[in-house]
Write a protein that holds these residues in place. Structure first.
Motif, short mmCIF file in Angstrom:
data_model
loop_
_atom_site.label_atom_id
_atom_site.label_comp_id
_atom_site.label_asym_id
_atom_site.label_seq_id
_atom_site.Cartn_x
_atom_site.Cartn_y
_atom_site.Cartn_z
N UNK A 40 25.80 47.83 -15.47
CA UNK A 40 24.57 47.62 -16.23
C UNK A 40 24.84 46.61 -17.35
N UNK A 41 24.02 45.54 -17.38
CA UNK A 41 24.24 44.50 -18.39
C UNK A 41 23.90 44.98 -19.79
N UNK A 42 23.02 45.96 -19.90
CA UNK A 42 22.65 46.50 -21.20
C UNK A 42 23.62 47.55 -21.67
N UNK A 46 18.05 52.54 -17.93
CA UNK A 46 16.60 52.52 -18.07
C UNK A 46 15.89 51.28 -17.59
N UNK A 47 16.60 50.14 -17.52
CA UNK A 47 15.95 48.93 -17.03
C UNK A 47 14.72 48.58 -17.83
N UNK A 48 13.61 48.39 -17.14
CA UNK A 48 12.37 47.98 -17.80
C UNK A 48 11.88 49.02 -18.80
N UNK A 49 12.23 50.29 -18.56
CA UNK A 49 11.78 51.36 -19.47
C UNK A 49 12.68 51.47 -20.68
N UNK A 50 13.83 50.84 -20.65
CA UNK A 50 14.66 50.71 -21.85
C UNK A 50 14.23 49.48 -22.66
N UNK A 51 13.89 48.41 -21.95
CA UNK A 51 13.59 47.14 -22.61
C UNK A 51 12.20 47.09 -23.23
N UNK A 137 25.21 46.13 -3.82
CA UNK A 137 23.80 46.56 -3.83
C UNK A 137 23.18 46.11 -5.14
N UNK A 138 22.14 45.30 -5.07
CA UNK A 138 21.48 44.84 -6.29
C UNK A 138 20.24 45.68 -6.56
N UNK A 139 20.12 46.10 -7.81
CA UNK A 139 18.97 46.91 -8.24
C UNK A 139 18.51 46.37 -9.58
N UNK A 140 18.30 45.06 -9.64
CA UNK A 140 17.96 44.40 -10.90
C UNK A 140 16.47 44.40 -11.18
N UNK A 141 15.65 44.81 -10.22
CA UNK A 141 14.21 44.87 -10.43
C UNK A 141 13.56 43.50 -10.43
N UNK A 142 12.24 43.51 -10.51
CA UNK A 142 11.49 42.26 -10.55
C UNK A 142 10.95 41.97 -11.94
N UNK A 143 11.09 42.92 -12.86
CA UNK A 143 10.52 42.75 -14.19
C UNK A 143 11.61 42.89 -15.24
N UNK A 144 12.70 42.13 -15.06
CA UNK A 144 13.81 42.25 -16.00
C UNK A 144 14.10 40.98 -16.78
#
Length: 495
Positions: A40-42, A46-51, A137-144
């Motif tokens: 995780x780069x952060x 949480x991804x978008x829900x963290x950002x 496996x990439x799970x970077x999302x489309x809204x990051x």
């Protein structure tokens, strides 16, 4: 029941600790795959829900369906979950499934290269560390990746400027003159929240959004108790949400005329709340409803009607030291500029550089537009699996349903790899092209093909984002891996 056997082959690296990455990790763990790690780069999950922590941040999919099917949450506070509650749910999943030791934070991937001599992915982090794994496996999302507007003079502005996805909570907006650029999904939520506290708000709108009432309310205590005491009711409620949402797919893809019913509702709601005729004229879109993302809100139209909110539709020409200048020469002095300009949704996996067989980069493979077999695998990139890849986004239902379909497909692929030790799976080019042709054919004639410009389209005008149909057809298509769709390649000997 989870497979009780365990396997250390293959070694697996998951990139991203949002809903996709965490769900994939839980799926692997339950299936007995033990040799995996989540990068995780952060500094947290949480991804978008963290950002996206802007005021009013919430989901536009119902709470009970915006959660994993294998981990129901019975005590959602509202029908549509709030950002902090969704993030809390994800943190709960990490604790319950013991993923803490599987997570590596502040670890951003710079590049990944497939080594054909050993069938391994060589992954380099931004700090120079190199990791070697069998499966990526990439799970970077489309809204990051926030999309910043390209406006001359942004660097000259002497006040405060920030993107809604990087909200500056230390900056006090009280009694400030504020400019908001953009009227998309984020602005729809934060503008009503900040309009109450700012002195004035200049809302710069490029194109209006179709906004429908949000059928939201707090759950009563007895309802939460019912969900907890009778889990079957929780399941039934979830299925009812699914089929209600799923029924809308027909309107988006085949029978666009049905969407006019929603357009009438939006117009009626706008006329009810917006009394200023000039604002009303500009706040109702001139394109077909559904062509761009349909938004839901109960306070968007009322906030537009506020006397301290100005709706500006002239193009922004430039930004100077103390404000915004529009194409008609008007200067709007402001103390702060908030960019609610969305994300680079069609720039999948950016800014990572992914290199597959024969030195082919993903950017080269996608020079005419991103595409992937079932939205998951790309020819020339063996043992690379993408979650929330090209053409798997939805406009009518929960992306988590799509992700869970992908979890099962990737898991089946890993089991196939176990049958061919030392090999790597590379989807056949003709199978990928055939699948992509079917997807693009399905998009033709859909509401997204009706002529507007949206974030669903890439720079070439190709819809590389949306799935053109029902989610249950996608689940059927990904129910298992057909090994005939792939070639299993073995390591080549170095020259």
């Amino acid at each position: 029941m989870p497979d009780k056997t365990t396997s250390t082959f293959p070694s697996i690296l998951i990139v991203g600790a949002g809903f996709g990455g965490l769900g994939m990790a839980i799926t692997l763990q339950n299936a007995g795959f033990t040799n995996f790690m989540v990068l995780e780069k952060g500094s947290s999950i949480g991804g978008t829900w963290r950002d996206n922590t802007y005021p009013g941040a919430a989901c536009d999919v119902q709470s009970h369906f915006y959660s994993y099917s294998f981990e129901p949450k019975h005590d959602w506070s509202r029908k549509f979950g709030l950002q902090h509650e969704i993030l809390g749910y994800m943190e709960h999943c990490v604790r319950k499934y013991g993923l803490t030791d599987r997570l590596r934070f502040d670890s951003e991937v710079r590049e990944a290269r497939f080594d054909e001599t050993c069938n391994e992915w060589i992954v380099t982090l931004t700090d120079g560390e190199v990791l070697t794994v069998n499966v990526l496996i990439t799970a970077t999302g489309q809204l990051n990746q926030p999309a910043w507007p390209k406006i001359p003079g942004m660097n000259l502005f002497a006040g405060k400027i920030f993107h809604s996805a990087r909200w500056d909570h230390d900056y006090d907006l009280n009694h400030k003159r504020v400019a908001v650029i953009g009227t998309g999904a984020s602005a729809i939520q934060f503008v009503p929240e900040i309009a109450r506290q700012v002195k004035s708000l200049n809302l710069f709108q490029r194109s209006a959004a179709w906004v429908l009432p949000k059928p939201d309310r707090a759950f009563k205590r007895w309802e939460q108790t019912l969900f907890r005491v009778f889990p079957i009711w929780d399941r039934i409620y979830r299925y009812l949400i699914y089929w209600k949402n799923e029924s809308r797919a027909l309107a988006f893809t085949k029978f666009n005329g049905l969407l006019e019913l929603f357009a009438r509702e939006a117009r009626k709601d706008a006329r009810k709340h917006v009394t200023d005729p000039e604002k009303l004229r500009h706040i109702i879109p001139d394109y077909q409803i559904g062509c761009k993302r349909i938004l839901i809100s109960n306070d968007w139209y009322p906030v537009i009607n506020r006397p301290n909110v100005s709706l500006i539709t002239d193009d922004i020409e430039r930004i100077d030291e103390d404000g915004v200048v529009t194409s008609d020469g008007t200067h709007y002095p402001v103390d702060a500029i908030i960019c609610g300009t969305g994300f680079k949704a069609s720039e999948f996996l950016s800014p990572m550089v992914i290199t597959g067989r024969a030195g082919l980069t993903l950017n080269e493979a996608w020079k005419t537009g991103a595409s992937a077999f079932k939205g998951i695998t790309v020819s020339g990139f063996p043992n690379l699996f993408m979650l929330y890849g090209p053409n798997t986004n939805l406009a009518h239902n929960s992306i988590i349903f799509m992700l869970e379909s992908q979890f099962r497909y990737v898991l089946d692929a890993l089991r196939a790899l176990e049958k061919y030790p030392g090999s790597a799976m590379d989807v056949r080019q003709d199978r990928q092209e055939r699948f992509s042709a079917v997807v693009q054919s399905g998009l033709r004639g859909s509401v997204w093909d009706s002529g507007c410009t949206s974030w669903y389209l890439d720079a070439n005008g190709k819809n590389t984002v949306n799935w053109p149909g029902f989610t249950f057809t996608y689940r059927f298509a990904t129910r298992h891996v057909d090994t005939a769709d792939y070639q299993f390649i073995y390591p080549s000997k170095p020259a």
